[in-house]
Design a protein around this motif. Structure first.
Motif, PDB file in Angstrom:
ATOM      1  N   LEU A 222      61.907 -64.088-102.847  1.00  0.00           N
ATOM      2  CA  LEU A 222      63.056 -63.180-102.829  1.00  0.00           C
ATOM      3  C   LEU A 222      62.770 -61.940-101.995  1.00  0.00           C
ATOM      4  O   LEU A 222      63.641 -61.453-101.266  1.00  0.00           O
ATOM      5  CB  LEU A 222      63.429 -62.781-104.261  1.00  0.00           C
ATOM      6  CG  LEU A 222      64.009 -63.883-105.137  1.00  0.00           C
ATOM      7  CD1 LEU A 222      64.256 -63.371-106.551  1.00  0.00           C
ATOM      8  CD2 LEU A 222      65.300 -64.430-104.538  1.00  0.00           C
ATOM      9  N   LEU A 223      61.552 -61.412-102.084  1.00  0.00           N
ATOM     10  CA  LEU A 223      61.189 -60.251-101.275  1.00  0.00           C
ATOM     11  C   LEU A 223      61.218 -60.595 -99.792  1.00  0.00           C
ATOM     12  O   LEU A 223      61.711 -59.813 -98.964  1.00  0.00           O
ATOM     13  CB  LEU A 223      59.789 -59.758-101.674  1.00  0.00           C
ATOM     14  CG  LEU A 223      59.234 -58.575-100.881  1.00  0.00           C
ATOM     15  CD1 LEU A 223      60.131 -57.364-101.018  1.00  0.00           C
ATOM     16  CD2 LEU A 223      57.811 -58.255-101.319  1.00  0.00           C
ATOM     17  N   GLY A 224      60.722 -61.784 -99.445  1.00  0.00           N
ATOM     18  CA  GLY A 224      60.769 -62.214 -98.049  1.00  0.00           C
ATOM     19  C   GLY A 224      62.191 -62.357 -97.545  1.00  0.00           C
ATOM     20  O   GLY A 224      62.511 -61.950 -96.419  1.00  0.00           O
ATOM     21  N   LEU A 225      63.087 -62.926 -98.363  1.00  0.00           N
ATOM     22  CA  LEU A 225      64.489 -63.051 -97.963  1.00  0.00           C
ATOM     23  C   LEU A 225      65.121 -61.684 -97.728  1.00  0.00           C
ATOM     24  O   LEU A 225      65.903 -61.501 -96.785  1.00  0.00           O
ATOM     25  CB  LEU A 225      65.277 -63.802 -99.038  1.00  0.00           C
ATOM     26  CG  LEU A 225      65.017 -65.301 -99.183  1.00  0.00           C
ATOM     27  CD1 LEU A 225      65.916 -65.882-100.265  1.00  0.00           C
ATOM     28  CD2 LEU A 225      65.251 -66.028 -97.866  1.00  0.00           C
ATOM     29  N   ALA A 226      64.807 -60.715 -98.591  1.00  0.00           N
ATOM     30  CA  ALA A 226      65.374 -59.376 -98.429  1.00  0.00           C
ATOM     31  C   ALA A 226      64.914 -58.741 -97.123  1.00  0.00           C
ATOM     32  O   ALA A 226      65.711 -58.119 -96.406  1.00  0.00           O
ATOM     33  CB  ALA A 226      64.982 -58.504 -99.624  1.00  0.00           C
ATOM     34  N   LEU A 227      63.642 -58.901 -96.787  1.00  0.00           N
ATOM     35  CA  LEU A 227      63.126 -58.306 -95.552  1.00  0.00           C
ATOM     36  C   LEU A 227      63.659 -59.028 -94.314  1.00  0.00           C
ATOM     37  O   LEU A 227      63.821 -58.414 -93.257  1.00  0.00           O
ATOM     38  CB  LEU A 227      61.595 -58.344 -95.558  1.00  0.00           C
ATOM     39  CG  LEU A 227      60.908 -57.487 -96.629  1.00  0.00           C
ATOM     40  CD1 LEU A 227      59.398 -57.691 -96.593  1.00  0.00           C
ATOM     41  CD2 LEU A 227      61.245 -56.011 -96.435  1.00  0.00           C
ATOM     42  N   ILE A 228      63.940 -60.319 -94.451  1.00  0.00           N
ATOM     43  CA  ILE A 228      64.463 -61.089 -93.320  1.00  0.00           C
ATOM     44  C   ILE A 228      65.942 -60.801 -93.086  1.00  0.00           C
ATOM     45  O   ILE A 228      66.427 -60.860 -91.948  1.00  0.00           O
ATOM     46  CB  ILE A 228      64.236 -62.600 -93.566  1.00  0.00           C
ATOM     47  CG1 ILE A 228      62.744 -62.933 -93.509  1.00  0.00           C
ATOM     48  CG2 ILE A 228      64.996 -63.453 -92.562  1.00  0.00           C
ATOM     49  CD1 ILE A 228      62.421 -64.344 -93.974  1.00  0.00           C
ATOM     50  N   ALA A 229      66.677 -60.467 -94.134  1.00  0.00           N
ATOM     51  CA  ALA A 229      68.135 -60.336 -94.041  1.00  0.00           C
ATOM     52  C   ALA A 229      68.554 -59.288 -93.029  1.00  0.00           C
ATOM     53  O   ALA A 229      69.501 -59.490 -92.259  1.00  0.00           O
ATOM     54  CB  ALA A 229      68.718 -60.010 -95.412  1.00  0.00           C
ATOM     55  N   GLY A 230      67.870 -58.140 -93.002  1.00  0.00           N
ATOM     56  CA  GLY A 230      68.235 -57.085 -92.058  1.00  0.00           C
ATOM     57  C   GLY A 230      68.125 -57.527 -90.611  1.00  0.00           C
ATOM     58  O   GLY A 230      69.099 -57.443 -89.845  1.00  0.00           O
ATOM     59  N   PRO A 231      66.953 -58.001 -90.170  1.00  0.00           N
ATOM     60  CA  PRO A 231      66.842 -58.505 -88.792  1.00  0.00           C
ATOM     61  C   PRO A 231      67.779 -59.664 -88.492  1.00  0.00           C
ATOM     62  O   PRO A 231      68.215 -59.823 -87.344  1.00  0.00           O
ATOM     63  CB  PRO A 231      65.370 -58.942 -88.701  1.00  0.00           C
ATOM     64  CG  PRO A 231      64.671 -58.083 -89.694  1.00  0.00           C
ATOM     65  CD  PRO A 231      65.637 -57.900 -90.818  1.00  0.00           C
ATOM     66  N   THR A 232      68.117 -60.479 -89.491  1.00  0.00           N
ATOM     67  CA  THR A 232      69.061 -61.577 -89.252  1.00  0.00           C
ATOM     68  C   THR A 232      70.417 -61.045 -88.804  1.00  0.00           C
ATOM     69  O   THR A 232      71.042 -61.572 -87.878  1.00  0.00           O
ATOM     70  CB  THR A 232      69.224 -62.434 -90.523  1.00  0.00           C
ATOM     71  OG1 THR A 232      67.963 -62.993 -90.883  1.00  0.00           O
ATOM     72  CG2 THR A 232      70.226 -63.550 -90.306  1.00  0.00           C
ATOM     73  N   GLY A 233      70.881 -59.976 -89.455  1.00  0.00           N
ATOM     74  CA  GLY A 233      72.140 -59.362 -89.037  1.00  0.00           C
ATOM     75  C   GLY A 233      72.022 -58.641 -87.713  1.00  0.00           C
ATOM     76  O   GLY A 233      72.902 -58.746 -86.851  1.00  0.00           O
ATOM     77  N   LYS A 234      70.942 -57.893 -87.516  1.00  0.00           N
ATOM     78  CA  LYS A 234      70.776 -57.135 -86.271  1.00  0.00           C
ATOM     79  C   LYS A 234      70.648 -58.054 -85.064  1.00  0.00           C
ATOM     80  O   LYS A 234      71.132 -57.738 -83.977  1.00  0.00           O
ATOM     81  CB  LYS A 234      69.520 -56.250 -86.347  1.00  0.00           C
ATOM     82  CG  LYS A 234      69.493 -55.265 -87.492  1.00  0.00           C
ATOM     83  CD  LYS A 234      70.598 -54.249 -87.411  1.00  0.00           C
ATOM     84  CE  LYS A 234      70.496 -53.254 -88.566  1.00  0.00           C
ATOM     85  NZ  LYS A 234      71.643 -52.352 -88.646  1.00  0.00           N
ATOM     86  N   CYS A 235      69.991 -59.191 -85.244  1.00  0.00           N
ATOM     87  CA  CYS A 235      69.742 -60.115 -84.133  1.00  0.00           C
ATOM     88  C   CYS A 235      70.838 -61.172 -83.995  1.00  0.00           C
ATOM     89  O   CYS A 235      70.678 -62.095 -83.185  1.00  0.00           O
ATOM     90  CB  CYS A 235      68.393 -60.807 -84.314  1.00  0.00           C
ATOM     91  SG  CYS A 235      66.992 -59.676 -84.331  1.00  0.00           S
TER      92      CYS A 235
END
Length: 609
Positions: A222-235
């Motif tokens: 879950l922590l990994g998903l949270a950290l990935i979510a931001g760059p997923t939107g930005k990129c």
């Protein structure tokens, strides 16, 4: 002098803020007599100053000098919120890329927005834009990086909505802002969680914590998903990728930055998060899955677009998908190479198509054609940018693809096939665009199209030369491989050549452009409408939010309001009854209080016994 130069590195992002502040009298309309051009000159001068300052910093860091600057923002027992920046050859190189492309984009904007009444406002936003990007490049703190990403999102929203009088532009700006909010909220949750667990937000401390921690399977995922979510939107990665396509409604000078370094900012943060994601079980698998799906799907979708800007924006998402794959496989060198070469090549492509749009007032591929002889410099720039993007030896993207193939050849051969497929599809798309825009007979909107004036031509020619010089620059900084596998070289060149041949010589029959066969027509619509993801959102997320809103409004109106109204009516009735039953004698009040206390005491005694 060298140490003092390094200690002033934090000035470089501030130049953009100063430039934005200097443009405010014109951007707000306080000064009208001179027109908006002085604002553009002020901001351009400050960007040039930032580039010169960064150039000297880059020369110093290339010799091995490095420094870390820390500002303690808020200190309390057990809490230290600090802002940290790191100055080395990589961070200053990224900062120089931002300021250099910003200079060229602003010179381009002088010609592109020459007659636009909002030119001063555009340059103010560009200064804000540049400050956020430059700060992200040298940030060494996750907290500071998050704040700068939010600053970048705000400036993106304002630039996409620059022509706010058009309803479609307003919708595009709103969708871009809200889509990024989804990823940013999850990223904020991850930032707070990581900072709480590690006790610090500085990347070196987080890396040290990640090497020692052993996160549980579920919480780590879950922590990994949270950290990935931001760059997923930005990129602009699937499923948060629709905003980049809609953002093409903004001015083209902003699109130059958005498709080159803005989307790269999210990937840059993701690369910095890579050592932390290693400690999150399952995060790497998610990164590879997101990157692979985006790379293939967006490469296919780009081929079906008839808007010239959208055809290129979808390929931006595809290349950022390769960056996600590089981070997911812990090969950040490949990710950084893709970011660098893609940014330079895509900026040139958007400049060339910006010239086409400026000259013809059209960005529909079906209404363009025959511009090759009328706009030779623009057509040459598109060719160089396209070849630099599809891995043509020895131009820029070739070396990033070569590095990826060389690494994955033995470990993950299926990723080699994915890189080659993306290369082929990108070559097909770019060749298709070139053939429809610059070749063929002239169309009514292109018959009298001239070559662009110098404010548009100078930055384009400069970027053309830079794209040609990229291999020499990489060789100068010793980033090219010492030995070359010519079999891999042939594989890349053949894949790019096959894409060029498919896009250039395979003509579509008129019956194929809108086939009467249902399966083929379904595939055409599937790609043209971006895999129907927007429709999927409409019937899932939007429907759920609308239904919950309607349910909440019904509960508020029929339950909460009635309870409140009933309480009010009871109070009024009780007051009226008391008005007629009160005698005004104190002994009666005391007797009433005594009786009430007696009844309450008796009830409590009964319950206890």
């Amino acid at each position: 002098m060298p140490q003092s130069l390094l200690e002033t590195s934090w000035w470089v992002p501030c130049y953009g803020l100063v430039g934005a502040a200097l443009t405010l009298p014109w951007a707000t309309g306080f000064v009208r007599r001179t027109g908006p051009r002085p604002a553009a000159y002020f901001n351009l001068f400050m960007t040039f100053a930032a580039f010169i300052h960064g150039f000297f910093l880059l020369q110093q860091t290339r010799s091995g000098a490095t420094t870390t600057i820390v500002w303690h923002w808020l200190q309390a027992p057990g809490l230290d919120l600090s802002f940290s920046i790191l100055v080395n050859s990589v961070t200053t190189g990224a900062m120089e890329l931002v300021t250099g492309l910003s200079i060229l984009a602003q010179i381009f904007a002088l010609g592109y927005l020459e007659k636009d009444w909002g030119m001063a406002r555009f340059f103010a936003l560009m200064g804000f834009f540049e400050a956020a990007l430059s700060g992200i490049a040298i940030s060494n703190s996750l907290l500071l990086s998050y704040g700068l990403l939010e600053m970048l999102t705000l400036s993106t929203y304002l630039l996409v909505g620059f022509w706010y009088a058009q309803p479609l532009v307003v919708k595009a700006a709103r969708d871009a802002f809200l889509t990024k909010r989804v990823g940013d909220i999850l990223l904020l949750m991850g930032v707070v969680a990581v900072g709480s667990l590690a006790g610090s937000y500085d990347f070196p401390d987080l890396y040290e914590w990640a090497e020692q921690v052993n996160l549980p399977q579920g919480w780590g995922f879950l922590l990994g998903l949270a950290l990935i979510a931001g760059p997923t939107g930005k990129c602009a990665q699937v499923p948060l990728h629709l905003w980049l396509d809609e953002a093409m409604e903004g001015p083209n000078p902003a699109s130059i930055m958005r498709n080159s370094v803005v989307v790269a900012a999210g990937a840059y943060i993701l690369i910095k998060l890579q050592p932390i994601l290693v400690a999150c079980p399952g995060a790497n698998v998610v990164l590879i899955l997101i990157g692979a799906v985006t790379a293939i799907s967006e490469s296919l979708v780009s081929i079906a677009q008839i808007d010239i800007k959208r055809a290129l924006s979808h390929s931006t998402s595809a290349y950022l998908g390769l960056v996600f794959i590089g981070v997911g496989t812990n090969w950040t060198d490949f990710a950084l190479f893709v970011l660098l070469t893609h940014a330079i090549a895509k900026a040139l492509l958007f400049m060339s198509i910006g010239n086409v749009i400026m000259t013809t007032n059209c960005q529909d591929l079906t209404e363009l054609g025959g511009l090759g002889g009328r706009m030779p410099a623009t057509s040459l720039a598109f060719v160089i940018g396209g070849l630099s993007l599809i891995g043509c030896f020895p131009l820029g993207a070739f070396w990033s693809f070569y590095r990826g193939i060389d690494y994955y050849w033995q470990t993950m051969p299926w990723l080699v096939g994915l890189i080659l497929v993306v290369n082929v599809l990108t070559a097909v798309n770019l060749t298709r665009v070139f053939r429809l825009v610059f070749l063929g007979p002239p169309q009514p909107k292109t018959r009298r199209a001239p070559e662009v004036p110098w404010p548009l031509a100078v930055p384009m020619v400069t970027l053309t030369i830079l794209n040609v010089l990229v291999p020499f620059i990489l060789q100068r900084v010793r980033l090219l491989p010492t030995t070359i596998d010519w079999g891999m070289v042939a594989l890349l060149v053949v894949s790019g050549g096959a894409g060029i041949l498919l896009g250039g010589f395979v003509t579509l029959k008129r019956s194929w452009t809108r086939s009467i066969k249902v399966p083929l027509r379904f595939v055409q619509d599937l790609l043209a409408y971006d895999l129907y993801i927007e429709e999927l959102y409409r019937y899932t997320v939007v429907w759920s939010v609308r239904s919950l809103s309607q349910l909440s409004a019904w509960v508020d109106r029929h339950i909460v309001d009635r309870m409140v109204n009933a309480t009010g009516v009871a109070s009024l009735v009780g007051g009226e009854l008391l008005k007629y039953s009160a005698s005004g004698q104190s002994q009666a009040y005391l007797l009433l209080v005594f009786i009430g206390v007696a009844i309450l005491g008796g009830a409590i005694a009964w319950l206890v016994l």
